[in-house]
Scaffold this motif. Structure first.
Motif, mmCIF file in Angstrom:
data_model
loop_
_atom_site.group_PDB
_atom_site.id
_atom_site.type_symbol
_atom_site.label_atom_id
_atom_site.label_comp_id
_atom_site.label_asym_id
_atom_site.label_seq_id
_atom_site.Cartn_x
_atom_site.Cartn_y
_atom_site.Cartn_z
ATOM 1 N N LEU A 17 0.837 -1.203 0.000
ATOM 2 C CA LEU A 17 0.000 0.000 0.000
ATOM 3 C C LEU A 17 0.874 1.256 0.000
ATOM 4 N N ARG A 18 1.915 1.241 0.828
ATOM 5 C CA ARG A 18 2.818 2.392 0.894
ATOM 6 C C ARG A 18 3.470 2.636 -0.457
ATOM 7 N N GLU A 19 3.971 1.579 -1.080
ATOM 8 C CA GLU A 19 4.635 1.729 -2.375
ATOM 9 C C GLU A 19 3.693 2.319 -3.420
ATOM 10 N N ARG A 20 2.471 1.816 -3.456
ATOM 11 C CA ARG A 20 1.498 2.321 -4.441
ATOM 12 C C ARG A 20 1.114 3.773 -4.157
ATOM 13 N N ASP A 62 10.642 8.351 1.316
ATOM 14 C CA ASP A 62 10.990 6.934 1.230
ATOM 15 C C ASP A 62 12.208 6.640 2.101
ATOM 16 N N GLU A 63 13.203 7.508 2.032
ATOM 17 C CA GLU A 63 14.417 7.322 2.825
ATOM 18 C C GLU A 63 14.123 7.459 4.318
ATOM 19 N N ALA A 66 12.462 4.223 5.378
ATOM 20 C CA ALA A 66 13.464 3.150 5.399
ATOM 21 C C ALA A 66 14.426 3.319 6.570
ATOM 22 N N LEU A 67 14.848 4.550 6.823
ATOM 23 C CA LEU A 67 15.767 4.810 7.933
ATOM 24 C C LEU A 67 15.125 4.442 9.254
ATOM 25 N N TRP A 68 13.888 4.867 9.458
ATOM 26 C CA TRP A 68 13.221 4.552 10.712
ATOM 27 C C TRP A 68 13.094 3.052 10.890
ATOM 28 N N ARG A 69 12.691 2.357 9.833
ATOM 29 C CA ARG A 69 12.509 0.910 9.931
ATOM 30 C C ARG A 69 13.842 0.209 10.182
#
Length: 94
Positions: A17-20, A62-63, A66-69
């Motif tokens: 869902l996030r990617e879309r 996006d970064e 990704a950084l948080w994850r």
């Protein structure tokens, strides 16, 4: 283009869902959507120090995600239901 039904979108993973949603927001240069997502991420203050040009807000968000994850080793935490709802709502808008 016909938007997907709630059931179709709800069956997808949060990451899909996030990617879309992010792809659509980048296409429409929808900074407001990115900002609303960013401020709901857990510990978003830690990612706020990311530097990016205004025209690269999509990759910057996006970064940040990704950084948080990567740093926490977690998914979206307690915010996942809220974020899923935001992604689905955004994707259903024509």
């Amino acid at each position: 283009m016909t938007s997907a039904s709630f059931a179709e979108l709800d069956a997808l993973s949060t990451e899909e869902l996030r990617e879309r949603a992010f792809a659509r927001a980048r296409e429409h240069r929808d900074i407001g959507f990115f900002w609303s997502v960013f401020k709901h991420l857990p510990d978003s203050d830690d990612a706020a120090s990311l530097d990016g040009a205004p025209n690269s807000v999509g990759p910057t968000v996006d970064e940040a995600v990704a950084l948080w994850r990567e740093l926490t080793g977690h998914g979206y935490g307690e915010q996942e239901p809220l974020l899923r709802a935001a992604f689905i709502d955004y994707l259903q808008k024509a």
